[in-house]
Design a protein around this motif. Structure first.
Motif, mmCIF file in Angstrom:
data_model
loop_
_atom_site.group_PDB
_atom_site.id
_atom_site.type_symbol
_atom_site.label_atom_id
_atom_site.label_comp_id
_atom_site.label_asym_id
_atom_site.label_seq_id
_atom_site.Cartn_x
_atom_site.Cartn_y
_atom_site.Cartn_z
ATOM 1 N N ILE A 77 105.721 73.072 44.031
ATOM 2 C CA ILE A 77 106.654 72.660 42.978
ATOM 3 C C ILE A 77 106.206 71.346 42.336
ATOM 4 N N SER A 78 105.738 70.401 43.154
ATOM 5 C CA SER A 78 105.273 69.118 42.614
ATOM 6 C C SER A 78 104.172 69.307 41.591
ATOM 7 N N ARG A 79 103.264 70.256 41.865
ATOM 8 C CA ARG A 79 102.081 70.439 41.006
ATOM 9 C C ARG A 79 102.188 71.696 40.154
ATOM 10 N N HIS A 97 116.403 64.425 43.495
ATOM 11 C CA HIS A 97 115.411 63.539 44.109
ATOM 12 C C HIS A 97 114.426 64.267 45.009
ATOM 13 N N TYR A 98 114.595 65.552 45.196
ATOM 14 C CA TYR A 98 113.799 66.288 46.174
ATOM 15 C C TYR A 98 113.399 67.619 45.555
ATOM 16 N N GLU A 99 112.103 67.900 45.542
ATOM 17 C CA GLU A 99 111.586 69.083 44.842
ATOM 18 C C GLU A 99 112.261 70.375 45.287
ATOM 19 N N PRO A 117 111.387 63.942 40.661
ATOM 20 C CA PRO A 117 110.585 65.163 40.461
ATOM 21 C C PRO A 117 110.504 65.579 38.997
ATOM 22 N N ILE A 118 111.574 65.309 38.246
ATOM 23 C CA ILE A 118 111.593 65.640 36.817
ATOM 24 C C ILE A 118 110.682 64.692 36.049
ATOM 25 N N PRO A 122 108.067 67.804 34.781
ATOM 26 C CA PRO A 122 109.244 68.601 34.409
ATOM 27 C C PRO A 122 108.958 70.069 34.130
ATOM 28 N N LEU A 123 107.700 70.498 34.140
ATOM 29 C CA LEU A 123 107.358 71.840 33.670
ATOM 30 C C LEU A 123 107.972 72.988 34.467
ATOM 31 N N PRO A 124 107.995 72.949 35.803
ATOM 32 C CA PRO A 124 108.510 74.124 36.521
ATOM 33 C C PRO A 124 109.931 74.525 36.135
ATOM 34 N N VAL A 125 110.789 73.560 35.773
ATOM 35 C CA VAL A 125 112.175 73.895 35.414
ATOM 36 C C VAL A 125 112.419 73.811 33.901
#
Length: 518
Positions: free
Chosen positions: A450-452, A87-89, A122-123, A127-130
């Motif tokens: 991380i959000s963007r 729930h938290y970036e 956040p996903i 979802p791209l960063p992870v």
């Protein structure tokens, strides 16, 4: 020292030969994990299936990864699946820390087992960063996606490639290894079925946790207001209410299972539930205490404040975010000083002993005049109501973090130094009036990145995990990967990385507004 937290209501099974072994991972401290209803829902719903044994995975109380399941101390490498809810970036790095500590290959393309599935706000938003690390990123809610997922798991077992190929983007599944550029559509639950909401819930008995046994009840989900900065309000747009009889059943059964008469009522705005007053009247008449973490001040009146007081809550919380008329119009959230003081005065009269206020700095277009207006708002609130001093008035100031899919998704982050300057300016203007706490601008900046973020950010995330997380680890990871942080902090002038995620329930006017970038 035993790193497994003391718990009540743990599920114990004897795994058979064909039992699917699943770890339910929440990448944070035990008290945070167990406070998450989605974690509780996943744990008990998965364990309601005879063919599945779901076990907990999390950090310990000191923030260190636990490299095995809590129930049987099974190595994560031996699990068939790991299901993650986050729930938290900033907790995304903890997923990688746990995998690395357990000796699990972090990259999906190099890992046959366990198959890793992840979801949460956040996903859903981006979802791209992870995406290089997770096999299936779920863009949807538990009730609408988990049955499909489990049916496919039963069909294909641990045949990874066949399973991943079977999950469709139109049903809320982003599978990076099979993605061909189509829209991934948020899969929305149109009701809140009882089968997914457990009455029996994990409780912490470890003395290291500040924990009060409770039964958490999701009274409603979603919001209709679309505050310009609120990610969850956009993801879960539209209110879905849990019927009163369901709430009564969960509370009554929860009292027996959880050994507590305390109820936590979970929602984005509790009094948006049409039966909110009836719910509280029933709880009070049956001798339950309760807490309501999320209340919109504009939905309060004297009767409702009296209910809250009878439920055992002694502090009133309001979140005007800003005292500036200009900025309150921008963020689509206005709590007039007249209503704030009226509600606070009523609370004082009824015996509330404290007032908490949440403020935001760094909104687009903010000037020192806007900060002056916010300071004047708080000063008037304190003088009029008598809530003042560090014991009675507590203020939290947070830097604005632009989030994907919101009205303000294209706005810049103001920067660490400027955020500190504005916080200090507001703090000086409110000198001695309240206990003032702040969200660290350094963390707000990382949250923005991380959000963007895009797929390029994954290299920094893995280095951050290898350096054990934390602010020092982040700085080292940024240096090692030569990350251009400004790329993620500046205004967005082109289609953002997350634009392939579609929120079908949002009003057309919002989609048009977002597409024009203001």
């Amino acid at each position: 020292m035993d790193r497994i937290p003391g718990e009540e209501n743990v599920v114990h099974k004897v795994p058979r030969k064909n039992t699917l072994r699943i770890g339910v991972l929440y990448p944070s401290f035990p008290q945070v994990a167990l406070d998450s209803l989605s974690f509780q829902m996943l744990y008990y719903w998965l364990n309601s299936h005879d063919e599945i044994y779901a076990e907990q995975v999390m950090l310990d109380f000191d923030g260190n990864p636990i490299p095995h399941t809590l129930e049987t101390e099974t190595s994560l490498k031996k699990l068939d699946y790991i299901v993650v809810t986050v729930h938290y970036e900033l907790d995304l790095v903890n997923i990688l820390r746990i995998l690395l500590d357990a000796g699990v290959e972090p990259y999906s393309s190099k890992r046959e087992k366990p198959i890793i599935i992840a979801g949460g706000p956040p996903i859903i938003a981006n979802p791209l960063p992870v995406s290089p690390f997770i096999d299936v990123l779920v863009v949807g809610e538990i009730e609408s996606t988990l049955p499909t997922l489990i049916n496919q798991i039963y069909t294909y077992g641990t045949e990874k490639e066949r399973l991943l190929e079977s999950l469709e983007p139109s049903k809320g599944f982003f599978v990076p290894s099979f993605y061909t550029g189509e829209k991934v559509v948020l899969n929305y639950a149109h009701s809140l079925p009882r089968e997914f909401h457990p009455s029996i819930q994990l409780q912490l008995s470890d003395t290291r946790a500040k924990w009060k046994n409770r039964t958490a009840v999701e009274a409603s989900r979603g919001c209709f207001r679309l505050c310009a900065f609120c990610l969850e309000g956009h993801i879960f747009y539209g209110v879905r209410e849990r019927p009163l009889d369901q709430i009564r059943d969960i509370v009554t059964e929860g009292h027996a299972y959880n050994h507590s008469r305390h109820v936590k009522l979970v929602s984005l705005s509790f009094f948006d539930h049409k039966g909110a007053d009836s719910i509280l009247e029933w709880l009070i008449s049956h001798g339950y205490s309760f807490s309501i973490p999320s209340i919109r001040a504009e939905t309060l009146n004297e009767k409702r404040l009296e209910y809250i007081k009878q439920g055992g809550q002694k502090t009133l919380t309001i979140a005007p975010e800003t005292g500036s008329l200009k900025l309150s119009a921008l963020i689509r959230k206005r709590l007039s000083i007249e209503h704030a003081t009226d509600i606070s005065l009523t609370a004082k009269k009824l015996g509330f002993t404290g007032l908490k206020v949440y403020l935001m700095i760094g909104l687009p277009g903010e000037t020192e005049d806007d900060i002056d207006q916010t300071a004047q708002y708080i000063q008037k609130l304190a003088e009029t109501t008598g809530f003042k001093g560090e014991r009675q008035l507590k203020i939290t100031i947070s830097p604005f973090v632009p989030k994907p899919h919101t009205f303000l998704q294209y706005a810049p982050f103001i920067g660490i130094q400027e955020a500190r300057r504005r916080i200090n300016l507001l703090r000086k203007k409110l000198g001695g009036l309240a206990d003032i706490r702040t969200y660290d601008p350094r963390l707000a900046q990382i949250q923005t990145i991380i959000s963007r973020g895009d797929i390029d950010l994954s290299r920094t995330l893995i280095e951050w995990a290898l350096n054990d997380g934390g602010l020092g680890g982040w700085r080292k990871a940024v240096r090692l990967t030569r990350l251009n942080v400004n790329r993620y902090l500046e205004p967005v002038y082109k289609d953002p990385p997350w634009s392939f995620i579609e929120f079908p329930n949002l009003p057309r006017s919002l989609k048009f507004f977002s597409s024009t970038r203001g």
